[in-house]
Design a protein around this motif. Structure first.
Motif, mmCIF file in Angstrom:
data_model
loop_
_atom_site.group_PDB
_atom_site.id
_atom_site.type_symbol
_atom_site.label_atom_id
_atom_site.label_comp_id
_atom_site.label_asym_id
_atom_site.label_seq_id
_atom_site.Cartn_x
_atom_site.Cartn_y
_atom_site.Cartn_z
ATOM 1 N N TRP A 148 -65.373 38.367 15.927
ATOM 2 C CA TRP A 148 -65.921 38.710 14.606
ATOM 3 C C TRP A 148 -64.917 39.597 13.880
ATOM 4 N N TYR A 149 -64.332 39.071 12.840
ATOM 5 C CA TYR A 149 -63.300 39.784 12.087
ATOM 6 C C TYR A 149 -63.341 39.375 10.626
ATOM 7 N N ARG A 150 -62.654 40.166 9.829
ATOM 8 C CA ARG A 150 -62.444 39.860 8.414
ATOM 9 C C ARG A 150 -60.972 39.601 8.210
ATOM 10 N N GLU A 151 -60.674 38.733 7.262
ATOM 11 C CA GLU A 151 -59.288 38.478 6.889
ATOM 12 C C GLU A 151 -58.925 39.384 5.724
ATOM 13 N N ARG A 152 -57.762 40.009 5.818
ATOM 14 C CA ARG A 152 -57.245 40.856 4.733
ATOM 15 C C ARG A 152 -55.870 40.332 4.339
ATOM 16 N N ARG A 153 -55.690 40.106 3.054
ATOM 17 C CA ARG A 153 -54.391 39.671 2.554
ATOM 18 C C ARG A 153 -53.634 40.905 2.084
ATOM 19 N N LEU A 154 -52.464 41.117 2.629
ATOM 20 C CA LEU A 154 -51.648 42.263 2.247
ATOM 21 C C LEU A 154 -51.048 42.025 0.860
ATOM 22 N N PRO A 155 -50.921 43.076 0.072
ATOM 23 C CA PRO A 155 -50.318 42.904 -1.253
ATOM 24 C C PRO A 155 -48.846 42.523 -1.128
ATOM 25 N N GLY A 156 -48.364 41.896 -2.148
ATOM 26 C CA GLY A 156 -46.955 41.495 -2.160
ATOM 27 C C GLY A 156 -46.817 40.003 -2.283
ATOM 28 N N PRO A 157 -45.611 39.564 -2.521
ATOM 29 C CA PRO A 157 -45.379 38.130 -2.743
ATOM 30 C C PRO A 157 -45.654 37.280 -1.503
ATOM 31 N N ALA A 158 -45.407 37.833 -0.315
ATOM 32 C CA ALA A 158 -45.633 37.062 0.909
ATOM 33 C C ALA A 158 -47.128 36.885 1.174
ATOM 34 N N GLY A 159 -47.910 37.903 0.804
ATOM 35 C CA GLY A 159 -49.358 37.825 0.975
ATOM 36 C C GLY A 159 -49.786 37.570 2.405
ATOM 37 N N LYS A 160 -49.137 38.247 3.338
ATOM 38 C CA LYS A 160 -49.453 38.059 4.749
ATOM 39 C C LYS A 160 -50.939 38.362 5.011
ATOM 40 N N VAL A 161 -51.563 37.538 5.852
ATOM 41 C CA VAL A 161 -52.976 37.721 6.196
ATOM 42 C C VAL A 161 -53.063 38.419 7.547
ATOM 43 N N ILE A 162 -53.850 39.481 7.590
ATOM 44 C CA ILE A 162 -54.107 40.163 8.857
ATOM 45 C C ILE A 162 -55.608 40.077 9.140
ATOM 46 N N LEU A 163 -55.939 40.173 10.407
ATOM 47 C CA LEU A 163 -57.338 40.150 10.814
ATOM 48 C C LEU A 163 -57.760 41.558 11.193
#
Length: 156
Positions: free
Chosen positions: A71-86
């Motif tokens: 059970w997690y949420r996805e977070r998109r990091l700011p910036g052009p790459a927009g890396k997704v972290i859980l």
């Protein structure tokens, strides 16, 4: 998380099972072992294939991100790459989010629902309505005593 809780009648603490307690190798014979239960006993529940497939995908992502829960949420990091972290959900955060969602939806006021534990009662009543089988509801909910399950008998 909410759909899973409503379908299987898990308590909030039971929803946060360890990754190793989830057996989804065979989607048609998948199950999860629930530990840290109210009575102190373990309880194994079979999973429907569509839930097993969903949990299998979440399990892979959780392990890859070194999380301890599916059970997690996805977070998109700011910036052009927009890396997704859980980011792993915690029981306290899940309970708060559930209460907020119920309040926003009007369920809390209209139906008197208090929180995620009400989904356990909903699940017990649904099983009884669909099957009329009190023993089946008892097994799914993991009640040691049928008297605990009788609370839901008014649903049939």
């Amino acid at each position: 998380l909410i759909r899973f809780a409503a379908r299987y009648g898990c308590r909030l603490s039971e929803l946060f099972f360890s990754l190793d307690d989830l057996d989804v190798a065979d989607i048609n014979n998948a199950r999860v072992r629930l530990r840290d239960r109210k009575g102190g006993d373990d309880h194994v529940i079979p999973l429907l294939p569509e839930d097993a497939a969903m949990l299998s995908a979440r399990l892979g992502r959780a392990r890859a991100s070194k999380l301890e829960t599916v059970w997690y949420r996805e977070r998109r990091l700011p910036g052009p790459a927009g890396k997704v972290i859980l980011k792993a959900l915690k029981p306290s955060g899940a309970a708060i989010a559930m209460r907020r969602a119920m309040k926003r939806s009007g369920l809390k006021d209209a139906k008197g629902l208090r929180g995620i534990h009400d989904l356990r009662h909903h699940s017990g009543m649904q099983i009884l309505r669909e099957t009329g089988n009190l023993r089946l509801a008892q097994r799914l909910l993991g009640h040691a005593d049928i008297k605990s399950t009788m609370v839901y008998a008014h649903a049939i």
